[in-house]
Write an enzyme that holds these catalytic residues in place. Structure first.
Site, PDB file in Angstrom:
ATOM      1  CG  ASP A 221      -2.064   1.010   0.984  1.00 32.46           C
ATOM      2  OD1 ASP A 221      -1.985   1.937   0.476  1.00 32.46           O
ATOM      3  OD2 ASP A 221      -2.934   0.848   1.948  1.00 32.46           O
ATOM      4  CG  HIS A 315      -8.295   0.356  -5.129  1.00 35.18           C
ATOM      5  ND1 HIS A 315      -9.231   0.970  -4.694  1.00 35.18           N
ATOM      6  CD2 HIS A 315      -6.813   0.727  -4.550  1.00 35.18           C
ATOM      7  CE1 HIS A 315      -8.822   1.986  -3.945  1.00 35.18           C
ATOM      8  NE2 HIS A 315      -7.594   1.879  -3.805  1.00 35.18           N
TER       9      HIS A 315
END
Length: 407
Positions: A221, A315
């Site tokens: 991330d 995403h």
């Protein structure tokens, strides 16, 4: 017994900045050290690393992510106004500078007596309601207007917003808690805690990627974060020196969201299905179009059947600056875990913190795009939200927010 620092650095290196921040002697190994002149054992690098409090920008924005974090919002008590708020920010700034240098408040609790600074940072911000409470609505930034409603929101108002915001990060859990407790005690009589959230990241040395981490879904991330070396980094993240209002020069806006990850259905997916939802390989964070973690995502790539390699609702495609008019923000989150529900599902996820010069050009357009069709939305729930104006850093002799509160 000679005076010593609460967090006296137990080595001759790394002690700069701790002088003058001492209180009366303590017992145990630290007291022995002060009495005998024996410097004691060396602290590890993780313990003796310190971050400067004073500077152009506040700490905790571009500081490498720390292992532990606390977020806290405060509301001014009913009879507290601008003068009381200024006195509080003066106290808080002095305490933060002291603690980050390895010093000791006069009323220290002794929680972290034998620890070094451990990369401690303390960051302060103002919420929309702060300006009503202090009579400063004339200088409230337009960028601080409440965020719009999003279809994926399931927000708890008791854990959202607030007059004042404090972000604390450190690479030691006791150091982080000690800072939180010190800040909270110093607010007594002026501001009450509205909500707190605690989080964590990888420990220093556990990964070779200091500015990239794995979230609780197991995904790398933060790969596409703007980097301080980018030509337009300051433009995207910080209010310019001639920005409006003037007191926000060199500041930034923090969007804070508590995002619960629905881990049971997520973990029922195969690794291939999870990668399709994200658009990246789980193993190393590389895009499904190939390369390494930092390789550009080829949104035009197709497979042998002519289908997009990166799905339309993946995403990484939905959040790409290329599909959002260049909108970008610096994400600097912590993971959290607050136990398990009666059904055994974990209350766990992300304390999302996004920094930008203007949330209407950073967070808002990206979140609107996510609202319209992001495959990840099925597996997350936004449960709390806040937006804070974080002014520029304090110069030596100043406190954070002084240009607002005394302007």
């Amino acid at each position: 017994m000679p005076e010593i620092s609460r967090r006296r650095l137990l080595t001759t290196t790394g002690a700069a900045g701790a002088a003058g921040l001492a209180v009366g002697g303590a017992g145990g190994a630290l007291g022995h050290s002060a009495a005998t002149g024996d410097p004691g054992p060396d602290l590890a690098t993780v313990g003796r690393t310190s971050v400067a409090f004073h500077g152009t920008h506040q700490p905790g924005i571009t500081t490498p992510m720390q292992a532990r974090g606390h977020l806290a919002a405060f509301d001014l008590v009913p009879d507290a106004g601008r003068r009381e708020a200024a006195a509080l920010l003066r106290r808080w700034s002095a305490l933060a500078a002291d603690l980050m240098a390895g010093g000791t408040p006069e009323t220290d609790t002794g929680v972290a007596l034998d620890a070094g600074p451990a990369s401690l940072t303390v960051t302060f911000g103002f919420g929309h309601s702060f300006f009503d409470a202090t009579g400063l609505t004339a200088v409230r930034p337009a960028a601080l207007d409440p965020l719009p409603d999003f279809s994926s929101d399931a927000l708890d108002p008791d854990r959202s917003n607030g007059d004042l915001w404090v972000q604390i990060g450190a690479d030691d859990a006791l150091v982080a808690f000690h800072a939180l407790r010190t800040i909270q005690r110093a607010a007594a009589g002026t501001a009450d805690v509205r909500w707190t959230m605690s989080g964590f990241n990888r420990s220093p040395g556990a990964t070779a990627r200091p500015m990239t981490t794995r979230n609780l879904m197991g995904q790398v991330d933060g790969t596409n974060n703007p980097a301080p070396g980018d030509a337009d980094f300051d433009e995207r993240i910080f209010v310019p020196s001639d920005g409006d209002p003037a007191w926000m020069a060199h500041g930034s806006y923090a969007v804070v969201r508590r995002i619960r990850m629905l881990l049971d259905p997520w973990e029922d997916l195969s690794a291939a299905e999870q990668e399709r939802v994200i658009g990246r390989r789980k193993s190393d964070g590389a895009p499904l179009t190939g390369g390494s973690e930092t390789s550009p995502v080829d949104l035009d790539a197709v497979d042998g059947d002519g289908r997009p390699v990166i799905a339309a609702d993946a995403h990484v495609r939905v959040t790409s600056p290329d599909t959002n008019g260049g909108a970008a923000m610096l994400r600097r989150p912590f993971s959290y875990h607050d136990g398990f529900g009666e059904d055994g599902s974990p209350d766990a996820g992300l304390l999302f913190i996004a920094w930008q010069a203007d949330p209407l050009k950073g967070f808002v357009p990206v979140q609107r795009k996510l609202d319209r069709g992001d495959a990840l939305s099925e597996y997350i729930r936004h449960e709390a939200s806040a937006l804070f104006a974080v002014p520029g850093g304090a110069a030596q002799g100043e406190y954070v927010g002084q240009r607002l509160l005394e302007g």
